[in-house]
Structure formats: C-alpha cells, structure tokens
Design a protein around this motif. Structure first.
Motif, short mmCIF file in Angstrom:
data_model
loop_
_atom_site.label_atom_id
_atom_site.label_comp_id
_atom_site.label_asym_id
_atom_site.label_seq_id
_atom_site.Cartn_x
_atom_site.Cartn_y
_atom_site.Cartn_z
N UNK A 49 -5.91 -14.16 56.22
CA UNK A 49 -5.26 -15.38 55.31
C UNK A 49 -3.93 -15.28 54.92
N UNK A 50 -3.43 -16.02 54.20
CA UNK A 50 -2.04 -15.80 53.74
C UNK A 50 -1.73 -14.60 52.54
N UNK A 51 -2.98 -14.00 52.09
CA UNK A 51 -2.92 -12.92 51.09
C UNK A 51 -3.15 -11.81 51.86
N UNK A 52 -3.37 -11.89 53.38
CA UNK A 52 -3.57 -10.43 54.10
C UNK A 52 -5.01 -10.07 54.15
N UNK A 53 -5.80 -11.07 53.54
CA UNK A 53 -7.32 -10.85 53.77
C UNK A 53 -7.91 -11.09 55.13
N UNK A 54 -8.95 -10.37 55.40
CA UNK A 54 -9.67 -10.65 56.73
C UNK A 54 -11.04 -11.23 56.81
N UNK A 55 -10.91 -12.15 57.86
CA UNK A 55 -12.44 -12.98 57.62
C UNK A 55 -13.47 -12.21 58.42
N UNK A 56 -14.59 -12.11 57.76
CA UNK A 56 -15.76 -11.35 58.04
C UNK A 56 -16.95 -12.42 58.02
N UNK A 57 -18.06 -12.41 58.95
CA UNK A 57 -19.13 -13.09 58.68
C UNK A 57 -20.47 -11.92 58.22
N UNK A 58 -21.24 -12.52 57.60
CA UNK A 58 -22.56 -11.84 57.49
C UNK A 58 -23.51 -12.13 58.19
N UNK A 59 -23.94 -11.11 59.20
CA UNK A 59 -24.53 -11.81 60.32
C UNK A 59 -26.16 -11.99 59.97
N UNK A 60 -26.93 -13.20 60.42
CA UNK A 60 -28.27 -13.27 60.28
C UNK A 60 -29.19 -12.94 61.66
N UNK A 61 -28.58 -12.42 62.39
CA UNK A 61 -29.42 -12.15 63.88
C UNK A 61 -29.05 -10.75 64.22
#
Ligand SMILES: [Zn+2]
Length: 168
Positions: A49-61
C-alpha cells in the motif's frame, strides 16, 4: 515422495515404471508412452500500500490453514502466470492489481500436494480497493514489514524479501 499416478490418465490402465535417460519414469505399457509428472505451477501477488505495508491473507484451507500468506494459487489451463496472480489477488482480497512485474520464480517441494511446485511472484505496481477476505481466506490485511506474522510458506518469504531488494 508419494506416488501420484497409479492409472494412466489417457487410457485408464495400470501404469508401470521404466528407465528413461537415467531417470525412472512412469510408463503406460499398452500405449508405449511415458507419463511425465512435472512440477505444478502456482502464482502469487505482492502488493504494497502507499505506506509500504504488504498485503497478506489468513488462509482457511490446507496447506497452511490458519497461517498468513501472499494471495495466490494454482494457474488455470490457458491462463498466464501474471493473470493468475491478479485473479487470485482479487478473489482472496477484493483488491485489483495492475502493472505486474515479475519478482522471481521459486521452486518448493510440497508435502501436502506430494509434488514439486514452481511459484511465480508478481508485484503489482498499482492496486485499488480495500482488502476484504474472500471465500478461501479468513482475513486479508496490510502488514508493516517489521511486524510480519509467521508465513505459511518459505517461498512467500523469499518472494517478499526479493521484492524489497528490487525496490518499488
Ligand atoms: Zn495409457
């Protein structure tokens, strides 16, 4: 590694083994053809994002259920690796990515799938939309790089590290 093929995917008859160029390969005796058991390709999305944070997902499989990972999944027949990364990104997080740049291609052995995976990582230079977890994720969120949760896969750690070295 466990045996994935017992019956021929073409004629349905039982498979045998045969040496071919120094490797033991799966062979269909009635059809006189080798069955090539190749690595399986998957593709992942790296989005900051524009703050330099990275996108992650919490897996449910499984594999990696209950742990965080990059958005990603298997490449469909007829789909490019970059298109697969964009599709998985949108399915799992609702975020739309544009301008994919290849980060790296990584090989990982998967005990869960009983085969080798080849994992491409694409960094999306532009993205839109706030993350909302899709069906195969319990959560989707941006994380500060110095506060990343433990990730489900070593390959995803490598892709994140590599994308940081490449800058943005
Ligand atoms: Zn056959």
């Amino acid at each position: 590694m466990k045996e994935r093929w017992q019956y021929c995917p073409f004629c349905g008859r039982e498979l045998s083994k045969m040496m071919d160029e120094g490797r033991e390969r799966i062979f269909c005796v009635p059809e006189k053809r080798f069955i090539y058991d190749n690595p399986v390709p998957a593709s992942t999305a790296v989005v900051f994002d524009d703050k330099g944070r990275i996108l992650l997902v919490l897996r449910n499989r499984e594999p990696g259920s209950g742990r965080w990972a990059l958005p990603g999944g298997f490449i469909e027949i007829g789909e490019s690796p970059a298109a697969a990364a964009a599709r998985e990104l949108e399915e799992e997080t609702g975020v739309r990515g544009c301008d994919p740049v290849l980060v790296d291609v990584i090989h990982e052995e998967s005990e869960f799938y009983g085969t080798s995976l080849v994992i491409t990582g694409y960094r999306f230079e532009k993205s839109s939309g706030a993350p909302v977890a899709g069906d195969d994720a319990d959560d989707a969120a941006f994380f500060e790089l110095d506060a990343l949760p433990p990730l489900a896969f070593r390959s995803h750690e490598l892709l994140i590290r590599k994308s940081l070295r490449q800058g943005s």
